[in-house]
Design an enzyme around this catalytic site. Structure first.
Site, PDB file in Angstrom:
ATOM      1  CG  HIS A  80      -2.728  -1.856  -3.552  1.00 38.04           C
ATOM      2  ND1 HIS A  80      -3.342  -1.371  -2.443  1.00 38.04           N
ATOM      3  CD2 HIS A  80      -1.851  -2.800  -3.110  1.00 38.04           C
ATOM      4  CE1 HIS A  80      -2.871  -1.995  -1.364  1.00 38.04           C
ATOM      5  NE2 HIS A  80      -1.964  -2.862  -1.737  1.00 38.04           N
TER       6      HIS A  80
ATOM      7  CG  ASN B 239      -1.903   1.528  11.623  1.00 38.48           C
ATOM      8  OD1 ASN B 239      -1.606   1.093  10.505  1.00 38.48           O
ATOM      9  ND2 ASN B 239      -2.542   0.815  12.530  1.00 38.48           N
TER      10      ASN B 239
ATOM     11  CE1 TYR C  43      -8.605  -5.317   0.867  1.00 43.50           C
ATOM     12  CE2 TYR C  43      -6.945  -6.353   2.257  1.00 43.50           C
ATOM     13  CZ  TYR C  43      -7.312  -5.370   1.365  1.00 43.50           C
ATOM     14  OH  TYR C  43      -6.386  -4.453   0.950  1.00 43.50           O
ATOM     15  CD  GLU C  44      -8.211  -6.630  -3.673  1.00 42.22           C
ATOM     16  OE1 GLU C  44      -8.424  -5.983  -4.705  1.00 42.22           O
ATOM     17  OE2 GLU C  44      -7.123  -7.186  -3.436  1.00 42.22           O
TER      18      GLU C  44
ATOM     19  CG  HIS D 262      -5.151  -7.402  -0.399  1.00 44.71           C
ATOM     20  ND1 HIS D 262      -5.140  -6.510  -1.438  1.00 44.71           N
ATOM     21  CD2 HIS D 262      -4.087  -7.093   0.392  1.00 44.71           C
ATOM     22  CE1 HIS D 262      -4.099  -5.691  -1.296  1.00 44.71           C
ATOM     23  NE2 HIS D 262      -3.448  -6.023  -0.189  1.00 44.71           N
TER      24      HIS D 262
ATOM     25  CG  MET E 201      -5.659  -6.763   6.569  1.00 44.23           C
ATOM     26  SD  MET E 201      -6.948  -5.624   6.059  1.00 44.23           S
ATOM     27  CE  MET E 201      -7.175  -4.670   7.568  1.00 44.23           C
ATOM     28  CB  SER E 202      -0.976  -8.425   2.199  1.00 42.55           C
ATOM     29  OG  SER E 202       0.104  -7.708   2.765  1.00 42.55           O
TER      30      SER E 202
ATOM     31  CB  ALA F 202       1.009  -0.505   4.729  1.00 42.89           C
TER      32      ALA F 202
ATOM     33  CB  SER G 297      -0.882   0.056   1.254  1.00 39.58           C
ATOM     34  OG  SER G 297      -1.787  -0.996   1.263  1.00 39.58           O
TER      35      SER G 297
ATOM     36  CG  HIS H 270      -6.826   2.743   3.102  1.00 38.00           C
ATOM     37  ND1 HIS H 270      -5.862   1.748   3.191  1.00 38.00           N
ATOM     38  CD2 HIS H 270      -6.917   3.037   1.776  1.00 38.00           C
ATOM     39  CE1 HIS H 270      -5.401   1.472   1.971  1.00 38.00           C
ATOM     40  NE2 HIS H 270      -6.023   2.242   1.104  1.00 38.00           N
TER      41      HIS H 270
HETATM   42  N1  HPA Z   1      -4.211  -3.797  10.999  1.00 41.43           N
HETATM   43  C1  HPA Z   1      -4.262  -4.625   9.946  1.00 41.43           C
HETATM   44  N2  HPA Z   1      -3.734  -4.328   8.766  1.00 41.43           N
HETATM   45  C2  HPA Z   1      -3.120  -3.150   8.629  1.00 41.43           C
HETATM   46  C3  HPA Z   1      -3.034  -2.232   9.678  1.00 41.43           C
HETATM   47  C4  HPA Z   1      -3.617  -2.579  10.941  1.00 41.43           C
HETATM   48  O1  HPA Z   1      -3.580  -1.813  11.906  1.00 41.43           O
HETATM   49  N3  HPA Z   1      -2.347  -1.149   9.212  1.00 41.43           N
HETATM   50  C5  HPA Z   1      -2.039  -1.411   7.920  1.00 41.43           C
HETATM   51  N4  HPA Z   1      -2.502  -2.620   7.562  1.00 41.43           N
END
Ligand code: HPA
Length: 311
Positions: free
Chosen positions: A66, A249, A93-94, A91, A225-226, A121, A35, A283
C-alpha cells in the site's frame, strides 16, 4: 485520540485544497486502491499527490503493498473527470480506530465527491469464484459491525447525519451496471466477473477452515479485512458506492479434516500413509494477483469513470 468532528474535517479539507489547482479542488469521484492496486491511478492526468503524512488528521499506513498518499488528477477519455484516489488505506488491524479508518472517506465526501469506487483484495469463499475474478459487491456481512465495531457508533457526525442509516441499498445498482457496460466496451471476458456478498472481518489473521465454512454458510462469497467501514461512512455522507473485490486466493476450506488418529493407526499397522499437502494463504500471493490483474482493473476503473453521468 478524540473522534474527529465535522470541524476537524473542514480543517483538513482546507489544508488539502490549498495544495490544489482550482480544477481539482472539487473532485467528482473517489477511488480507494486496495492491496497491490495502487496502479489504478496510473491513468490519471495532471496529477497532484498529497502524502498522508502532510494531511492533518490522517494516520500513517503501514501495510506493504500500500502507498500512502492522495492522488488528485483527471481521468477519462470522453469526459475529463476530476478524481481523487487514495493510494493506501487504513485498516483496523494496524491498530487504527474505526474513526481513523473512515476519516479519509469523510474528507473525500467533504471535498465533494458524489461517487466512490472502492477496491480490495479478498479471499474467495464461493468455490465458483476463481482466483483473478473481479467480484462486483452487492451486499455485505459485517461481523465486527454487528458485534459493536461499527464506525458510525457514537454521536452523529453532523446535524444532518441520520441516526439510523439504512444500508439495504448501500451498493448502487446504477454504478454496478457501469462495471458490466465498461467490461463489454473493453471486451474483457464476461467470465472474469462475478457478483457477490463481501464478509468483513477484522483480521489480521486469515481464516481457519471453520471460520471460512461459517462465513460461507452465512451467505458470503468473499472475505476481506477492509472496505465495509469505508462503505458505511460513504453512505452516511450520501456518496454513491461501488465496490470491486479482486479474488486473490481461495479461502482454505477442506471438505474433510485430515485425521491424525487414522494416520497414526495406519502407521502402527505398518501401512504406508500418504500425507496430504496442507495449503495456507500468503500476503505475497495476494499481492501477486493484484499485480497480474492490476492493468485490467485500471482500464476498467478508467472506463467506469468515463461512463459515470456528469452531474
Ligand atoms: N481472508 C481475509 N482477507 C483477505 C484474504 C483472505 O483470504 N485474501 C485477501 N484478503
Amino acid at each position: 485520540a478524540p473522534a474527529p468532528t465535522f470541524e476537524t474535517i473542514a480543517f483538513t479539507v482546507e489544508a488539502i485544497r490549498s495544495q490544489l489547482p482550482d480544477g481539482l479542488k472539487n473532485p467528482r469521484v473517489g477511488i480507494v486502491c486496495g492491496s497491490g492496486l495502487s496502479g489504478l491511478a496510473a491513468s490519471m492526468k495532471e496529477v497532484i499527490e498529497v502524502v498522508y503524512d502532510d494531511v492533518p488528521g490522517f494516520a500513517k499506513s503501514t501495510v506493504p503493498g500500500h502507498r500512502s498518499s492522495l492522488a488528485f488528477g483527471f481521468m477519462g477519455d470522453n469526459q475529463k473527470v476530476p478524481v481523487v484516489a487514495m493510494l493506501g488505506r487504513f485498516h483496523p488491524y494496524e491498530g487504527h480506530s474505526l474513526s481513523t479508518v473512515v476519516y479519509p472517506i469523510r474528507v473525500l465526501a467533504a471535498l465533494g465527491i458524489k461517487d466512490i469506487i472502492i477496491t480490495n483484495a479478498a479471499g474467495a469463499l464461493n468455490p465458483g469464484i476463481k482466483v483473478g475474478t473481479v467480484v462486483v459487491v452487492r451486499d455485505h456481512l459485517a461481523l465486527p459491525g454487528l458485534a459493536g465495531m461499527n464506525p458510525l457508533l457514537g454521536p452523529t457526525f453532523s446535524s444532518t447525519t441520520p441516526r439510523f442509516l439504512p444500508v439495504s441499498d448501500a451498493y448502487s445498482p446504477a454504478l454496478r451496471r457501469l462495471v458490466f457496460l465498461a467490461a463489454n466496451e473493453l471486451s474483457i471476458p464476461w467470465s472474469d466477473f462475478a457478483e457477490g456478498t463481501y464478509a468483513w472481518v477484522s483480521g489480521p489473521t486469515y481464516e481457519t477452515p471453520a471460520e471460512g465454512r461459517f462465513l460461507r454458510a452465512a451467505g458470503a462469497d468473499m472475505v476481506g479485512m477492509s472496505t465495509v467501514p469505508e462503505v458505511l461512512a460513504a453512505r452516511e455522507a450520501g456518496v454513491g458506492v461501488l465496490v470491486l473485490s479482486l479474488a486473490t486466493n481461495m479461502v482454505v476450506i477442506p471438505e474433510k479434516y485430515r485425521s491424525i488418529k487414522e494416520e497414526v493407526e495406519a502407521e502402527l499397522l505398518g501401512k504406508i500413509v500418504e500425507l496430504p499437502v496442507e495449503e495456507v494463504v500468503s500476503h505475497e500471493e495476494v499481492l501477486l494477483i493484484g499485480r497480474q490483474k492490476g492493468e485490467m482493473m485500471k482500464r476498467l476503473v478508467e472506463k467506469i469513470i468515463d461512463l459515470i453521468p456528469a452531474s
